[in-house]
Design a protein around this motif. Sequence first.
Motif, PDB file in Angstrom:
ATOM      1  N   HIS A  18       9.265  38.035  24.374  1.00 26.82           N
ATOM      2  CA  HIS A  18       9.012  39.482  24.335  1.00 26.82           C
ATOM      3  C   HIS A  18       9.846  40.257  25.342  1.00 26.82           C
ATOM      4  N   CYS A  19      10.540  39.571  26.233  1.00 26.32           N
ATOM      5  CA  CYS A  19      11.297  40.245  27.296  1.00 26.32           C
ATOM      6  C   CYS A  19      12.803  40.280  27.038  1.00 26.32           C
ATOM      7  N   ARG A  20      13.266  39.753  25.936  1.00 29.70           N
ATOM      8  CA  ARG A  20      14.690  39.512  25.754  1.00 29.70           C
ATOM      9  C   ARG A  20      15.543  40.768  25.882  1.00 29.70           C
ATOM     10  N   ASP A  21      15.017  41.927  25.491  1.00 28.52           N
ATOM     11  CA  ASP A  21      15.812  43.149  25.529  1.00 28.52           C
ATOM     12  C   ASP A  21      15.461  44.063  26.709  1.00 28.52           C
ATOM     13  N   ARG A  22      14.647  43.564  27.617  1.00 30.25           N
ATOM     14  CA  ARG A  22      14.282  44.352  28.802  1.00 30.25           C
ATOM     15  C   ARG A  22      15.270  44.075  29.932  1.00 30.25           C
ATOM     16  N   ARG A  23      15.349  45.049  30.848  1.00 31.64           N
ATOM     17  CA  ARG A  23      16.138  44.856  32.054  1.00 31.64           C
ATOM     18  C   ARG A  23      15.206  44.424  33.189  1.00 31.64           C
ATOM     19  N   PRO A  24      15.756  43.827  34.266  1.00 27.14           N
ATOM     20  CA  PRO A  24      14.911  43.267  35.319  1.00 27.14           C
ATOM     21  C   PRO A  24      13.858  44.223  35.876  1.00 27.14           C
ATOM     22  N   HIS A  25      14.184  45.529  36.014  1.00 29.67           N
ATOM     23  CA  HIS A  25      13.208  46.447  36.602  1.00 29.67           C
ATOM     24  C   HIS A  25      12.014  46.682  35.673  1.00 29.67           C
ATOM     25  N   GLN A  26      12.132  46.252  34.432  1.00 32.26           N
ATOM     26  CA  GLN A  26      11.040  46.399  33.474  1.00 32.26           C
ATOM     27  C   GLN A  26      10.170  45.142  33.400  1.00 32.26           C
ATOM     28  N   LEU A  27      10.445  44.168  34.253  1.00 32.88           N
ATOM     29  CA  LEU A  27       9.710  42.906  34.249  1.00 32.88           C
ATOM     30  C   LEU A  27       8.766  42.815  35.435  1.00 32.88           C
ATOM     31  N   SER A  28       7.720  42.037  35.292  1.00 37.71           N
ATOM     32  CA  SER A  28       6.852  41.724  36.427  1.00 37.71           C
ATOM     33  C   SER A  28       7.562  40.698  37.314  1.00 37.71           C
ATOM     34  N   GLY A  79       6.610  37.728  38.135  1.00 35.73           N
ATOM     35  CA  GLY A  79       6.585  36.411  37.507  1.00 35.73           C
ATOM     36  C   GLY A  79       7.579  36.306  36.373  1.00 35.73           C
ATOM     37  N   GLU A  80       7.715  37.370  35.588  1.00 30.22           N
ATOM     38  CA  GLU A  80       8.684  37.364  34.491  1.00 30.22           C
ATOM     39  C   GLU A  80      10.110  37.300  35.029  1.00 30.22           C
ATOM     40  N   GLN A  81      10.353  37.969  36.143  1.00 27.54           N
ATOM     41  CA  GLN A  81      11.688  37.912  36.749  1.00 27.54           C
ATOM     42  C   GLN A  81      12.027  36.485  37.191  1.00 27.54           C
ATOM     43  N   GLN A  82      11.080  35.811  37.826  1.00 28.53           N
ATOM     44  CA  GLN A  82      11.358  34.460  38.290  1.00 28.53           C
ATOM     45  C   GLN A  82      11.493  33.479  37.133  1.00 28.53           C
ATOM     46  N   ARG A  83      10.717  33.643  36.087  1.00 32.58           N
ATOM     47  CA  ARG A  83      10.858  32.767  34.919  1.00 32.58           C
ATOM     48  C   ARG A  83      12.192  33.019  34.214  1.00 32.58           C
ATOM     49  N   THR A 111      13.872  37.897  44.023  1.00 33.61           N
ATOM     50  CA  THR A 111      14.147  38.024  42.589  1.00 33.61           C
ATOM     51  C   THR A 111      15.420  38.825  42.324  1.00 33.61           C
ATOM     52  N   ALA A 112      15.758  39.781  43.211  1.00 32.64           N
ATOM     53  CA  ALA A 112      16.940  40.617  42.994  1.00 32.64           C
ATOM     54  C   ALA A 112      18.232  39.805  43.056  1.00 32.64           C
ATOM     55  N   ARG A 113      18.211  38.637  43.726  1.00 36.07           N
ATOM     56  CA  ARG A 113      19.418  37.827  43.851  1.00 36.07           C
ATOM     57  C   ARG A 113      19.670  36.980  42.609  1.00 36.07           C
ATOM     58  N   ASN A 114      18.659  36.849  41.750  1.00 37.26           N
ATOM     59  CA  ASN A 114      18.783  35.949  40.610  1.00 37.26           C
ATOM     60  C   ASN A 114      19.307  36.619  39.344  1.00 37.26           C
ATOM     61  N   LEU A 115      19.135  37.948  39.236  1.00 41.82           N
ATOM     62  CA  LEU A 115      19.446  38.634  37.995  1.00 41.82           C
ATOM     63  C   LEU A 115      20.327  39.857  38.252  1.00 41.82           C
ATOM     64  N   LEU A 116      21.201  40.155  37.295  1.00 46.00           N
ATOM     65  CA  LEU A 116      21.993  41.382  37.374  1.00 46.00           C
ATOM     66  C   LEU A 116      21.174  42.525  36.791  1.00 46.00           C
ATOM     67  N   PRO A 117      20.975  43.614  37.554  1.00 46.56           N
ATOM     68  CA  PRO A 117      20.032  44.659  37.141  1.00 46.56           C
ATOM     69  C   PRO A 117      20.450  45.449  35.914  1.00 46.56           C
ATOM     70  N   ASN A 164      21.517  38.272  30.729  1.00 45.00           N
ATOM     71  CA  ASN A 164      21.516  37.513  31.982  1.00 45.00           C
ATOM     72  C   ASN A 164      21.572  36.011  31.715  1.00 45.00           C
ATOM     73  N   VAL A 165      20.822  35.563  30.707  1.00 47.84           N
ATOM     74  CA  VAL A 165      20.769  34.132  30.415  1.00 47.84           C
ATOM     75  C   VAL A 165      22.061  33.646  29.773  1.00 47.84           C
ATOM     76  N   THR A 166      22.693  34.477  28.965  1.00 42.12           N
ATOM     77  CA  THR A 166      23.947  34.049  28.312  1.00 42.12           C
ATOM     78  C   THR A 166      25.158  34.135  29.236  1.00 42.12           C
ATOM     79  N   LEU A 167      25.059  34.918  30.312  1.00 41.56           N
ATOM     80  CA  LEU A 167      26.211  35.113  31.194  1.00 41.56           C
ATOM     81  C   LEU A 167      26.751  33.811  31.783  1.00 41.56           C
TER      82      LEU A 167
END
Length: 365
Positions: A171-181, A183-187, A127-133, A140-143
Motif C-alpha cells: 500500500h506504500c509503493r507510490d508514497r514518499r518517505p514523509h508520508q510514511l510512519s 515503522g514503514e520507513q524502516q521496513r 530513517t532519513a539516511r536510508n531513503l531519498l525524500p 527507492n527500492v529500484t534505485l
Amino acid sequence: MSTRPEDATSAPVSLADLEARAAARRERPAYGHDALIACDRLVRVFSADGVEVQALQGLDLLVSEGELMALVGASGSGKSTLMNILAGLDVPTAGAATVAGRDLLTMDARARLTYRREVVGFVWQQTARNLLPYLTVLQNVTLPMQLRGGRRRAARTKTAEQLLAMLSLDHCRDRRPHQLSGGEQQRTAIAVALANTPSVLLADEPTGELDSHTAEQVFAAFRTANEELGTTIVIVTHDQAVADEVRRTVAIRDGRTSSEVLRRTERDAATGREALVAREYAMLDRAGRLQLPADYTSSLGMAHRVLLELESDHIGVWPDPTADGNADHGAGDGPKPGGRTPDDGPKPGDGTPGDGPKPGGGATT
C-alpha cells in the motif's frame, strides 16, 4: 610438576618431529574457513591530535551463513566500528576480516564500492539516511538495482514489488518517505537494503527511534527476510527485547567479544512442553584471552591476577592467594579458598555451562 624439554627424563625432539608439527599446522583449515563472516584478531586504531584510541583490540567473530544474530555493548565498546568495517565504510588497522570470501583489508576503492553494492546491505538508525525524500517507495527500492546495472526496468520493478509485498508494504509503493510512519520507513529501508540480494544485511540500531510496538514490526521484517530469503542478518542494538528474540547475541566490551548468549528450544521430558532456554558463555579469543564478568570478579575480590588450576573437566579460577586478605593461602599449598581440593570429586554443576560460580570461592570455566 611440569616437565621441561631440557629435563634429563625428556625425550629429545628431533628435526623430523618439528617438521611434522609444522606441516600439521599448515594443513589445518584456516580460521573461519566455513563462516560467512570471519574476523580474526581485528584491530582498529584511531588517531587524533597525537592521541591513539584502540576501538577494536584483537576482536574475533564468526558468523555462519543464514544466521540472524545481535551485537550488543555499551557506548564506546567498538560495536559500531565493527559494523562500519563489515559494511565496507571503514578499513581495519590490522588483523583479518572476510565477508562472503571478500578480504576487507586488501580491497581497493573500486572493489569496495562493488562490495557495498552487491555483498552487503545496510540499514541506519536514522530513517532519513536510508531513503531519498524525493523518490517514492518503489523508486527507492529500484534505485540500488539501477545503480548496479544489468537488469531491465521491468525486472527491477517486479523484484521491488515482490520485496514490498513480502514486507507488507504494497500500500506504500507510490508514497514518499514523509508520508510514511517510522515503522514503514524502516521496513522500506530493509527492502532497499535487500534489493540487490546481498549475502549480509547489517543494521545499526534499526529500532532505536521507534516505540516498542513498531519495533516489533520492524524486527518481524528482519525475521521474514532471514527466513524467506536466507539472508544473513547482523543487528547492533541496545534494545533488549530485540536481543532476546534472536538465537545468538554477542556482547562486545573494550573492543573484544566478551560473552555470547545462545538460545534454543528444549522439550521437558516429563510434560512434553517446550521452553526457550538461554545460556551465557564467556568468549575465549584466538590469543587465549577470556573476559570474566565484572560482577563475578568483584564478588570474589579478583584483581590484577588470578590462580588457575587445570582439572579433568574444567579450569578453576581462584583469587590471588598472595593478595591482601589471602596471604595465608599459599599457591599450590593444598585446599583452595573454601576448603575444597582438586581430588574432592565432582563439584556441583561441573560440566554444565551457565551454572554460574561454583561453591568453594572460585569461578570455573
